[in-house]
Design a protein around this motif. Structure first.
Motif, PDB file in Angstrom:
ATOM      1  N   UNK A   1      21.993  50.844 103.810  1.00  0.00           N
ATOM      2  CA  UNK A   1      22.653  51.033 102.523  1.00  0.00           C
ATOM      3  C   UNK A   1      22.909  49.707 101.821  1.00  0.00           C
ATOM      4  N   UNK A   2      23.175  48.658 102.595  1.00  0.00           N
ATOM      5  CA  UNK A   2      23.471  47.375 101.981  1.00  0.00           C
ATOM      6  C   UNK A   2      22.254  46.599 101.545  1.00  0.00           C
ATOM      7  N   UNK A   3      21.093  46.877 102.151  1.00  0.00           N
ATOM      8  CA  UNK A   3      19.883  46.118 101.822  1.00  0.00           C
ATOM      9  C   UNK A   3      18.911  46.877 100.931  1.00  0.00           C
ATOM     10  N   UNK A   4      18.936  48.207 100.971  1.00  0.00           N
ATOM     11  CA  UNK A   4      18.009  49.008 100.162  1.00  0.00           C
ATOM     12  C   UNK A   4      18.820  49.855  99.183  1.00  0.00           C
TER      13      UNK A   4
ATOM     14  N   UNK B   1      25.181  57.327 100.465  1.00  0.00           N
ATOM     15  CA  UNK B   1      26.596  57.089 100.173  1.00  0.00           C
ATOM     16  C   UNK B   1      27.384  58.377  99.932  1.00  0.00           C
ATOM     17  N   UNK B   2      26.884  59.364  99.183  1.00  0.00           N
ATOM     18  CA  UNK B   2      27.666  60.611  99.040  1.00  0.00           C
ATOM     19  C   UNK B   2      27.876  61.338 100.359  1.00  0.00           C
ATOM     20  N   UNK B   3      26.855  61.349 101.231  1.00  0.00           N
ATOM     21  CA  UNK B   3      27.009  62.027 102.520  1.00  0.00           C
ATOM     22  C   UNK B   3      28.039  61.324 103.390  1.00  0.00           C
TER      23      UNK B   3
ATOM     24  N   UNK C   1      31.435  62.068 102.039  1.00  0.00           N
ATOM     25  CA  UNK C   1      31.790  63.460 102.335  1.00  0.00           C
ATOM     26  C   UNK C   1      32.291  63.591 103.766  1.00  0.00           C
ATOM     27  N   UNK C   2      31.598  62.974 104.728  1.00  0.00           N
ATOM     28  CA  UNK C   2      32.031  63.043 106.126  1.00  0.00           C
ATOM     29  C   UNK C   2      33.357  62.333 106.338  1.00  0.00           C
ATOM     30  N   UNK C   3      33.581  61.253 105.600  1.00  0.00           N
ATOM     31  CA  UNK C   3      34.817  60.493 105.783  1.00  0.00           C
ATOM     32  C   UNK C   3      36.029  61.283 105.347  1.00  0.00           C
ATOM     33  N   UNK C   4      35.881  62.176 104.381  1.00  0.00           N
ATOM     34  CA  UNK C   4      37.028  62.945 103.896  1.00  0.00           C
ATOM     35  C   UNK C   4      37.304  64.198 104.722  1.00  0.00           C
TER      36      UNK C   4
ATOM     37  N   UNK D   1      31.510  57.060 109.690  1.00  0.00           N
ATOM     38  CA  UNK D   1      31.729  56.647 108.292  1.00  0.00           C
ATOM     39  C   UNK D   1      32.421  55.297 108.109  1.00  0.00           C
ATOM     40  N   UNK D   2      33.516  54.974 108.827  1.00  0.00           N
ATOM     41  CA  UNK D   2      34.135  53.660 108.563  1.00  0.00           C
ATOM     42  C   UNK D   2      33.227  52.483 108.878  1.00  0.00           C
ATOM     43  N   UNK D   3      32.404  52.603 109.914  1.00  0.00           N
ATOM     44  CA  UNK D   3      31.476  51.517 110.234  1.00  0.00           C
ATOM     45  C   UNK D   3      30.395  51.408 109.158  1.00  0.00           C
ATOM     46  N   UNK D   4      29.881  52.547 108.702  1.00  0.00           N
ATOM     47  CA  UNK D   4      28.846  52.532 107.670  1.00  0.00           C
ATOM     48  C   UNK D   4      29.369  51.923 106.375  1.00  0.00           C
ATOM     49  N   UNK D   5      30.570  52.298 105.970  1.00  0.00           N
ATOM     50  CA  UNK D   5      31.132  51.773 104.718  1.00  0.00           C
ATOM     51  C   UNK D   5      31.403  50.272 104.832  1.00  0.00           C
ATOM     52  N   UNK D   6      32.022  49.850 105.947  1.00  0.00           N
ATOM     53  CA  UNK D   6      32.323  48.425 106.118  1.00  0.00           C
ATOM     54  C   UNK D   6      31.047  47.593 106.192  1.00  0.00           C
ATOM     55  N   UNK D   7      30.044  48.092 106.912  1.00  0.00           N
ATOM     56  CA  UNK D   7      28.795  47.342 107.050  1.00  0.00           C
ATOM     57  C   UNK D   7      28.059  47.251 105.721  1.00  0.00           C
TER      58      UNK D   7
END
Length: 298
Positions: A129-132, A140-142, A145-148, A179-185
């Motif tokens: 997500x950060x490079x492409x 990002x929406x998925x 969605x999982x984080x909530x 989700x928290x790792x994906x968002x932070x990364x």
């Protein structure tokens, strides 16, 4: 008659002034270490004092009998529950045939396996997500969605899919931790220093080399913060993961004791989760200081 200076004399360098580095006081390092040790002892003392005050208030409330012992067990009752669940008493071993350490160990194994898989998946998703940019638009929406979603919201569906054994518990912890790792990364990778990235590309580094050698090291502190959050969320979800067929397990112990109004055992299980969670978080912070020492000195 005065003679003209020779070529060697004309080209000789003038004497350079000497500079002496003034050394600091010999006891500067010792004084710094003493101040750091004093600050550490002060923090430990304050925490011990706060814990003693909380225990005193707890004992006072139970001694005044403001609430029923079923609602608020006394510290002595929780201590007795600890002794009973840690060994064999009256022919009964621990709680439901397993000691407290065994219950806690099984839950920790589930957390490390499930949350570990979620951390790996979140790391991969965050880097993509950060490079492409197009991957970020798709994923990002998925991830949001999982984080909530609260864990119990999809645990029933996981039971329908995978049964009541270990699989739904591990899947729940993995989904909660990802989700928290994906968002932070993703955030850390996207905000990598542009100058360093362009310098790496200028010397011929490929995209993969730029990511592994420049982007990920610069994003490591934020990634480790996401990992800490992921394990905290997974730990808070272990009780939900063990609501169905959770014995042995610390969450299953709490749920089973709640059915029989054994509030002392419930409080004991909560203390076991809290103390072990603090130790895991401390270990992760130590790992973060070792892998990214510049973050702790910033």
């Amino acid at each position: 008659m005065p003679t003209s200076p020779s070529l060697r004399e004309r080209t000789a360098e003038p004497p350079r002034p000497s500079y002496r580095v003034k050394a600091g006081p010999p006891n500067a390092d010792g004084g710094r270490r003493r101040s750091e040790r004093t600050a550490l002892l002060r923090r430990i003392g304050l925490r011990v004092l706060a814990l003693a005050v909380l225990l005193g208030l707890w004992q006072l409330v139970t001694a005044l009998q403001l609430w029923s012992p079923v609602l608020v067990p006394s510290p002595a009752a929780v201590w007795r529950a600890l002794l009973e669940t840690s060994g064999t008493h009256d022919g009964v071993r621990g709680y439901q045939g397993h000691t407290l350490i065994e219950h806690l160990g099984i839950s920790l194994r589930r957390i490390f396996v499930g949350a570990g898989a979620g951390v790996i998946a979140g790391l991969v998703a965050g880097v993509l997500m950060g490079t492409l940019p197009w991957v970020r638009v798709v994923l990002e929406p998925a991830v949001a969605f999982l984080r909530t979603l609260p864990p119990l919201a999809y645990f029933s569906l996981l039971i329908i899919w995978f049964g009541i054994d270990e699989a739904p518990k591990l899947w729940l912890l993995a989904i909660a931790a990802m989700p928290p790792v994906a968002v932070a990364t993703a955030s850390a990778v996207a905000s990598a220093p542009t100058a360093l990235v362009e310098a790496a590309r200028a010397i011929g580094a490929r995209r993969g080399q730029v990511v592994t050698s420049v982007v990920l090291p610069s994003a490591l502190p934020e990634i480790l913060v996401g990992v800490r959050l992921a394990f905290g969320i997974a730990y808070s979800s272990v009780v939900a993961a063990e609501t169905v067929n959770g014995l042995p397990g610390i969450g299953g112990l709490i749920r089973d004791a709640q059915r029989y109004n054994q509030s002392d055992t419930v409080v004991l299980g909560l203390f076991a989760i809290g103390v072990s969670g603090l130790l895991i978080d401390a270990a992760l912070r130590l790992l973060a200081d070792r892998l990214a020492p510049w973050r702790s000195h910033a």
